[in-house]
Write an enzyme that holds these catalytic residues in place. Structure first.
Site, PDB file in Angstrom:
ATOM      1  N   ASP B 107       2.134 -91.276 -24.838  1.00  0.00           N
ATOM      2  CA  ASP B 107       2.258 -90.414 -25.656  1.00  0.00           C
ATOM      3  C   ASP B 107       2.288 -91.089 -27.021  1.00  0.00           C
ATOM      4  OD1 ASP B 107       5.754 -89.630 -26.346  1.00  0.00           O
ATOM      5  OD2 ASP B 107       4.694 -91.455 -26.137  1.00  0.00           O
ATOM      6  N   ASP B 281       4.408 -83.667 -17.353  1.00  0.00           N
ATOM      7  CA  ASP B 281       5.133 -84.857 -17.057  1.00  0.00           C
ATOM      8  C   ASP B 281       6.569 -84.266 -17.833  1.00  0.00           C
ATOM      9  OD1 ASP B 281       4.607 -84.603 -20.270  1.00  0.00           O
ATOM     10  OD2 ASP B 281       6.286 -85.937 -20.125  1.00  0.00           O
ATOM     11  N   CYS B 319      12.603 -83.712   4.304  1.00  0.00           N
ATOM     12  CA  CYS B 319      12.088 -84.317   3.362  1.00  0.00           C
ATOM     13  C   CYS B 319      11.850 -85.779   4.099  1.00  0.00           C
ATOM     14  CB  CYS B 319      13.029 -84.779   2.123  1.00  0.00           C
ATOM     15  SG  CYS B 319      12.202 -85.792   1.017  1.00  0.00           S
ATOM     16  N   CYS B 321      10.986 -88.802   2.628  1.00  0.00           N
ATOM     17  CA  CYS B 321      11.106 -90.040   1.687  1.00  0.00           C
ATOM     18  C   CYS B 321      12.171 -90.912   2.219  1.00  0.00           C
ATOM     19  CB  CYS B 321      11.674 -89.400   0.145  1.00  0.00           C
ATOM     20  SG  CYS B 321      13.667 -89.266  -0.081  1.00  0.00           S
ATOM     21  N   CYS B 324      16.002 -89.939   2.463  1.00  0.00           N
ATOM     22  CA  CYS B 324      16.446 -88.872   3.393  1.00  0.00           C
ATOM     23  C   CYS B 324      16.077 -89.473   4.993  1.00  0.00           C
ATOM     24  CB  CYS B 324      15.578 -87.788   3.154  1.00  0.00           C
ATOM     25  SG  CYS B 324      15.980 -86.850   1.431  1.00  0.00           S
ATOM     26  N   HIS B 349      14.369 -89.919  -4.138  1.00  0.00           N
ATOM     27  CA  HIS B 349      13.952 -88.731  -3.406  1.00  0.00           C
ATOM     28  C   HIS B 349      13.478 -87.788  -4.517  1.00  0.00           C
ATOM     29  CE1 HIS B 349      14.957 -85.074  -1.482  1.00  0.00           C
ATOM     30  NE2 HIS B 349      15.278 -84.681  -2.593  1.00  0.00           N
TER      31      HIS B 349
END
Lengths: 444, 404
Positions: B107, B281, B319, B321, B324, B349
């Site tokens: 940015d 974002d 989940c 991930c 998890c 996560h």
């Protein structure tokens, strides 16, 4: 478990422990170190980042300091501490105190010991201690012990008490252990106390040896309460008494030179907290343990910094009038360590060059690293050194970013584990002396 | 109708950005696109995690790659201060400095100045403020911002805009809008790397439809590869927020990416995809992780709370991930006060949650069932129709989705 020694020379032991663990399926090399954890985690690291490190040792070292407060949770969980912390297949060793946290003394009694956790002091009776072990289900644990650091000149009576109490605790632990379905495949490590009194140390060793323990822990040597010489003599004397076929652990010893002194005196396993302490100071372990190479040549190679990386306009303009060879020969690195920029006068420094040797670690918060795009340690194959630079670590430390701890921990653990491999190699090659000399030179 | 924007012929190699529309939702304005950038090709709609200071808060590069992140953000304001553009240029740009090989978006520094700096003074020249680190007076002009971003070498750079809080009304909003257009032109002129770095415009105009339209019409005339919708992630009323988003996507060219800045709550993502936005974002998922808050399809879990001490389920049983798969809520609760690793587990996560959400959105657009996806998502998140936020119901209705 069984201990197989491949060599035993002048009290230095090199070998392997086999049939280790509750399933008798693991083995580990000695001398070695443990994987230090806090609340069951290698500090800053998840399973995936830990796996970026080569040579992570078994066992995983847990402490009651950081876990006892979760006893109820583990009792309800029922599946053991290994699975709870996300390491279901690892060998687990459970000790009492956390080597990297303060442990105030004066709280142990004839019937209780205290550990210091996140929520404050936790008092352990024998039955609570054993209840925790049964909920945790470790592979190894040491018996409850009165090993709190005693101030120098502690009365004989107090030291005598620590030996008696610990033996008493051992016997009571064994009673519960032998009747426990859950613990029957685990090993109890006997704890040798005795403060700074040789007689008491020997008494503790001889009595502990009579019990059916899987190994021995030399305890109470952690503090600053005795001279190094006395400490090392006591260690020698104790290990001299102990049976050859059982492992010897020690708590509180982590610096490379101290580790080597203890290896020379018959110690097999060390706690792995030293890399963590170095990380918390924003430093990277950098000591050289490559005893096979000419150490002086290695040193010059790894420390000479290419001219374009030297910080500060004044410095580089002065350097252009000096050849690269001249800089290397005069160990220009000394200047950088001293004061990152602005010192024009090279010639006045040349006489200092053989003075300071580098310490065990480099302080990455030092401004000299701001635009140093080399790895933390040249030639280090760890994830951090292969992918990141000193300049990046400097930035992360300056901006207080969490990744600094992660990357430093990865490098420091890698470096430390590789050091232990070099100890084993040196023992195999019969060159422990060379390694010791190399390390001693780097002590500051 | 405004005259068509001037076309700039690119004679030689590929432009640094191309967008190919893969599927369009026949009901809403959602689209599935392939966005090709210098360092990475990726699919939109996409959520971009924010790595403010050249690092994603404790997460190492291989972990981020393994989660399927193809693009993340760096902040020009922070990096421009420390370590500064000269050092980063020496390190081969931000990619080289943090060793991230995929796409980066930076940015301009404008938002931070308004949100972080107490006494920032905005003039036509730029934004004048005192460095929080050494008190030095700094002027962040369009030229300076682009100079820093050129040194950072990001795939996408944002123009410096005159940022005004969305709660401000009156002539200041109009002034900021026109100034942002002038600053856009200065940014375009200052860009030394148009072949390798894409400069995006940022549509301003606050919550005033007429101002927004004026800004849209003007900015669209410029030959730039993408547009951001700015000035809308402050504390404004959601009811105004969605109308401005809808207005923007109506005017923005179809064949260029639309980036809605600062939006990251799950519901907002779903709705704004339906309104026609491609890129998002937000610091929220990573920031909230560090406070122990884990994102789940039905809200969030405050893992610091005692109720999780003996909860032996993973954060989300569905989940996949790394957190998890291996750790329980109880362990994360226990670890939270003790070691930073707890923050990393939850951050991993939460990023996985956001990226998986976007992946599901893309899949449903591809399979022409995005409206059904929206229904399921809202039901799971809120439980019953009477709990659906009003603004979301209205916004979705505007793109032909009637929530049941």
């Amino acid at each position: 478990m069984k201990l197989i020694l491949s060599s035993l020379v002048n009290g230095c032991r090199h070998g392997k422990l086999i049939e280790v663990g509750r399933k008798r399926s693991k083995s580990l090399d000695i001398p070695g170190c443990l994987l230090y954890t806090r609340t069951g985690t290698a500090p800053h690291l998840t399973h995936d980042t830990l796996n970026l490190i080569e040579g992570v040792p078994e066992p995983v070292h847990l402490t009651l300091s950081t876990l006892a407060e979760h006893q109820e949770v583990l009792e309800e969980y029922k599946e053991g501490i290994g699975k709870f912390i996300g390491m279901p297949d690892s060998l687990i060793y459970c000790s009492q105190n956390d080597p990297a946290s303060p442990c105030p003394s004066g709280y142990n009694t004839n019937k209780t010991v205290s550990v210091w956790g996140g929520g404050g002091r936790i008092e352990l009776t024998l039955s609570k201690f054993m209840a925790i072990q049964q909920a945790f289900k470790p592979d190894w644990y040491h018996c409850m012990a009165d090993g709190e650091p005693l101030p120098p000149g502690s009365s004989r009576k107090r030291i005598n008490k620590s030996v008696d109490r610990t033996l008493g605790f051992l016997d009571e632990c064994l009673k519960v252990h032998q009747n426990s379905e859950v613990l029957k495949d685990a090993e109890i490590i006997g704890v040798i106390e005795g403060g700074d009194i040789l007689e008491e140390r020997l008494r503790s060793a001889r009595e502990t040896m009579k019990r059916p323990v899987g190994g021995f822990l030399l305890d109470g040597l952690q503090g600053e309460n005795m001279t190094d010489d006395l400490k090392l003599d006591l260690i020698s004397s104790v290990t001299g008494e102990l049976p050859v076929d059982k492992p010897r652990l020690i708590h509180g010893i982590g610096k490379p030179d101290e580790v080597l002194e203890c290896v020379s005196r018959g110690v097999d396993l060390f706690e792995g907290f030293f890399p963590y302490q170095v990380t918390e100071q924003g430093k990277a372990l950098s000591f050289n343990f490559k005893y096979k190479v000419d150490p002086e040549a290695e040193e010059e190679k790894s420390l000479a910094v290419p001219l374009h990386q030297i910080q500060g306009q004044q410095l580089s303009s002065t350097c252009t009038s000096v050849t690269h060879e001249q800089c290397e020969k005069n160990n220009i690195f000394t200047m950088l360590h001293r004061n990152g920029s602005g010192d024009n006068d090279i010639s006045s420094k040349t006489s200092d060059c053989d003075g300071k040797m580098k310490a065990f670690s480099i302080d990455l918060k030092n401004e000299q690293f701001r635009d140093d795009f080399s790895p933390l340690v040249e030639g280090c194959p760890c994830y951090c050194c292969k992918n990141h630079t000193r300049a990046y670590l400097y930035h992360l430390l300056l901006t207080n970013e969490l990744l600094a701890g992660v990357l430093l921990m990865i490098h420091n653990l890698h470096h430390y584990f590789a050091f232990f491999q070099s100890i084993r190699d040196a023992l195999k090659d019969g060159r422990l002396k060379d390694l010791k000399e190399l390390i001693a030179k780097q002590k500051v | 109708p405004p005259p068509p924007p001037p076309r700039c012929l690119r004679l030689s190699m590929a432009a640094p950005l191309s967008l190919r529309i893969g599927a369009e939702c026949p009901v809403t304005r959602a689209r599935l696109c392939r966005l090709r950038l210098p360092h990475q090709a990726l699919h939109t709609p996409v959520f971009m995690p924010v790595g403010t200071q050249g690092t994603l808060k404790g997460i190492a590069v291989p972990q981020l790659e393994a989660l399927g992140c193809h693009i993340c953000l760096g902040n020009t304001y922070h990096l421009g201060m420390r370590p500064g553009p000269d050092l980063i240029a020496k390190a081969n740009g931000l990619h080289g400095f943090m060793n991230w090989k995929r796409a980066l978006l930076t940015d301009s520094g404008g938002f931070q100045m308004v949100s972080l700096v107490e006494l920032a003074e905005v003039t036509e020249e730029g934004v004048r403020f005192s460095s929080p680190y050494d008190g030095e007076e700094i002027l962040l002009s369009p030229e300076k911002s682009i100079e820093i971003q050129n040194a950072l070498g990001s795939d996408i750079m944002m123009q410096l805009d005159d940022v005004v809080s969305s709660t401000v009304t009156g002539p200041r909003v109009e002034e900021a809008m026109y100034r942002s257009i002038r600053w856009l032109d200065r940014c375009i002129a200052a860009n030394k790397n148009p072949e390798k770095q894409n400069l995006f415009a940022i549509i301003q105009g606050g919550l005033d439809a007429e101002l927004r339209k004026k800004c849209l019409k003007e900015m669209i005339k410029r030959d730039i590869p993408g547009f951001a919708i700015g000035g809308l992630s402050g504390g404004e009323e959601k009811d105004h927020f969605w109308r401005m988003v809808l207005l923007s996507t109506e005017y923005l060219p179809r064949e260029k990416p639309r980036y809605l800045m600062g939006v990251g709550y799950a519901t907002d993502l779903v709705v704004c995809v339906a309104l026609g936005c491609d890129m998002f974002d937000c610091v929220f998922p990573t920031r909230t992780a560090r406070f122990g808050s884990a994102l789940v399809p039905w809200g969030s879990l405050q893992l610091k709370h005692r109720q999780y001490a003996k909860d032996f389920k993973p954060i989300d049983e569905e989940c996949t991930c790394p957190t998890c798969k291996r750790y329980t809520r109880a362990y994360l609760h226990a670890l939270f006060k003790s070691d930073t690793a707890a923050l990393h587990h939850i951050t991993i996560h939460n990023i996985a949650y956001q990226l998986n959400l976007m992946s599901s959105i893309r899949e449903s657009i591809q399979q022409r069932r995005f409206p059904e996806f929206i229904q399921q998502f809202m039901k799971r998140m809120y439980g019953s129709a009477d709990k659906y936020p009003r603004w979301a119901v209205d916004a979705l209705s505007a793109v032909n989705v009637k929530l049941e």
